[in-house]
Design a protein around this motif. Structure first.
Motif, PDB file in Angstrom:
ATOM      1  N   MET A   4      -9.968  -2.949  24.713  1.00  0.00           N
ATOM      2  CA  MET A   4     -10.575  -2.021  23.760  1.00  0.00           C
ATOM      3  C   MET A   4      -9.961  -2.310  22.394  1.00  0.00           C
ATOM      4  SD  MET A   4     -10.486   2.109  24.014  1.00  0.00           S
ATOM      5  CE  MET A   4     -11.476   3.130  22.941  1.00  0.00           C
ATOM      6  N   LYS A   5     -10.809  -2.585  21.398  1.00  0.00           N
ATOM      7  CA  LYS A   5     -10.329  -2.915  20.053  1.00  0.00           C
ATOM      8  C   LYS A   5     -10.674  -1.767  19.114  1.00  0.00           C
ATOM      9  CE  LYS A   5     -10.545  -7.151  18.228  1.00  0.00           C
ATOM     10  NZ  LYS A   5     -11.125  -8.349  17.582  1.00  0.00           N
ATOM     11  N   ILE A   6      -9.660  -1.310  18.374  1.00  0.00           N
ATOM     12  CA  ILE A   6      -9.795  -0.148  17.488  1.00  0.00           C
ATOM     13  C   ILE A   6      -9.206  -0.470  16.127  1.00  0.00           C
ATOM     14  CG2 ILE A   6      -9.107   2.268  17.156  1.00  0.00           C
ATOM     15  CD1 ILE A   6      -8.680   2.369  20.233  1.00  0.00           C
ATOM     16  N   LEU A   7      -9.890  -0.063  15.078  1.00  0.00           N
ATOM     17  CA  LEU A   7      -9.331  -0.114  13.732  1.00  0.00           C
ATOM     18  C   LEU A   7      -8.652   1.235  13.497  1.00  0.00           C
ATOM     19  CD1 LEU A   7     -10.808  -1.534  10.541  1.00  0.00           C
ATOM     20  CD2 LEU A   7     -10.009   0.814  10.525  1.00  0.00           C
ATOM     21  N   ALA A   8      -7.390   1.225  13.103  1.00  0.00           N
ATOM     22  CA  ALA A   8      -6.632   2.460  12.895  1.00  0.00           C
ATOM     23  C   ALA A   8      -6.163   2.545  11.443  1.00  0.00           C
ATOM     24  CB  ALA A   8      -5.418   2.491  13.824  1.00  0.00           C
ATOM     25  N   VAL A   9      -6.285   3.752  10.863  1.00  0.00           N
ATOM     26  CA  VAL A   9      -5.837   4.007   9.495  1.00  0.00           C
ATOM     27  C   VAL A   9      -4.927   5.224   9.513  1.00  0.00           C
ATOM     28  CG1 VAL A   9      -6.549   4.628   7.150  1.00  0.00           C
ATOM     29  CG2 VAL A   9      -7.974   3.075   8.514  1.00  0.00           C
ATOM     30  N   ALA A  27       0.850  -1.191   0.000  1.00  0.00           N
ATOM     31  CA  ALA A  27       0.000   0.000   0.000  1.00  0.00           C
ATOM     32  C   ALA A  27       0.885   1.242   0.000  1.00  0.00           C
ATOM     33  CB  ALA A  27      -0.911   0.008   1.221  1.00  0.00           C
ATOM     34  N   GLU A  28       0.509   2.219  -0.783  1.00  0.00           N
ATOM     35  CA  GLU A  28       1.294   3.442  -0.903  1.00  0.00           C
ATOM     36  C   GLU A  28       0.635   4.649  -0.253  1.00  0.00           C
ATOM     37  OE1 GLU A  28       1.991   4.012  -5.054  1.00  0.00           O
ATOM     38  OE2 GLU A  28       3.099   2.132  -5.255  1.00  0.00           O
ATOM     39  N   LYS A  29      -0.692   4.627  -0.105  1.00  0.00           N
ATOM     40  CA  LYS A  29      -1.394   5.829   0.349  1.00  0.00           C
ATOM     41  C   LYS A  29      -1.989   5.719   1.747  1.00  0.00           C
ATOM     42  CE  LYS A  29      -2.061   7.162  -4.284  1.00  0.00           C
ATOM     43  NZ  LYS A  29      -2.354   8.210  -5.083  1.00  0.00           N
ATOM     44  N   PHE A  30      -1.988   4.511   2.323  1.00  0.00           N
ATOM     45  CA  PHE A  30      -2.530   4.353   3.669  1.00  0.00           C
ATOM     46  C   PHE A  30      -1.987   3.076   4.301  1.00  0.00           C
ATOM     47  CE2 PHE A  30      -5.202   1.638   1.194  1.00  0.00           C
ATOM     48  CZ  PHE A  30      -5.533   0.597   2.045  1.00  0.00           C
ATOM     49  N   SER A  31      -2.151   2.983   5.617  1.00  0.00           N
ATOM     50  CA  SER A  31      -1.918   1.734   6.339  1.00  0.00           C
ATOM     51  C   SER A  31      -3.134   1.506   7.229  1.00  0.00           C
ATOM     52  CB  SER A  31      -0.627   1.790   7.156  1.00  0.00           C
ATOM     53  OG  SER A  31      -0.661   2.861   8.064  1.00  0.00           O
ATOM     54  N   MET A  32      -3.400   0.235   7.569  1.00  0.00           N
ATOM     55  CA  MET A  32      -4.560  -0.089   8.399  1.00  0.00           C
ATOM     56  C   MET A  32      -4.175  -1.218   9.339  1.00  0.00           C
ATOM     57  SD  MET A  32      -7.177  -2.291   9.261  1.00  0.00           S
ATOM     58  CE  MET A  32      -7.323  -3.514   7.996  1.00  0.00           C
ATOM     59  N   GLY A  33      -4.548  -1.041  10.605  1.00  0.00           N
ATOM     60  CA  GLY A  33      -4.258  -2.066  11.584  1.00  0.00           C
ATOM     61  C   GLY A  33      -5.331  -2.155  12.650  1.00  0.00           C
TER      62      GLY A  33
END
Length: 137
Positions: A106-111, A36-42
């Motif tokens: 606590m579970k979070i999706l981060a971008v 990925a070049e424009k974002f990351s997600m975890g």
């Protein structure tokens, strides 16, 4: 047709886990995994009473989406209670922190856009890397 590089389908066992004293992160999309070049997600998991204290990401925008658990989110000068279903937008350069105020994880999706902070986290001395397929202990 050019050959695509990087994973297109990512399972939790495919990727490493970043372990900190406050919780864990698995980066499902980042340059090292999907190219990925424009974002990351975890996915971030914060332990009860713990959090990712005041910090910023120069030049990087961030979105957090609360999947489960509850906590407090500070964005610049505003502190709010956050809970499942809430999204938090953090503009570039703005100081923020996330604290789990509940009794469960606590579970979070981060971008991040663009990617980069996930690599910086990986290089921190307090970050322990657990290889793909292994369970953090």
């Amino acid at each position: 047709m050019s050959e695509l590089k990087g994973k297109r389908f990512v399972e939790p066992n495919d990727i490493e886990t970043q372990v900190f004293d406050w919780g864990v992160i698995k980066w499902f999309s980042e340059p090292r995994v999907t190219n990925a070049e424009k974002f990351s997600m975890g996915i971030v998991i914060l332990e009860p009473g713990k959090g990712h204290t005041l910090h910023n990401h120069p030049g990087v925008e961030e979105i957090l989406y609360v999947i489960s658990g509850e906590g407090e989110q500070l964005v610049e000068y505003e502190r709010r209670r956050v809970y499942p279903g809430m999204m938090i937008h953090i503009p570039p350069d703005i100081y923020h922190e996330t604290i789990n105020t509940g009794w469960e994880q606590m579970k979070i999706l981060a971008v991040y856009a663009p990617p980069g902070p996930e690599a910086q986290l990986r290089e921190m001395p307090e970050c322990k890397i657990v290889p793909p397929g292994e369970i953090p202990r």
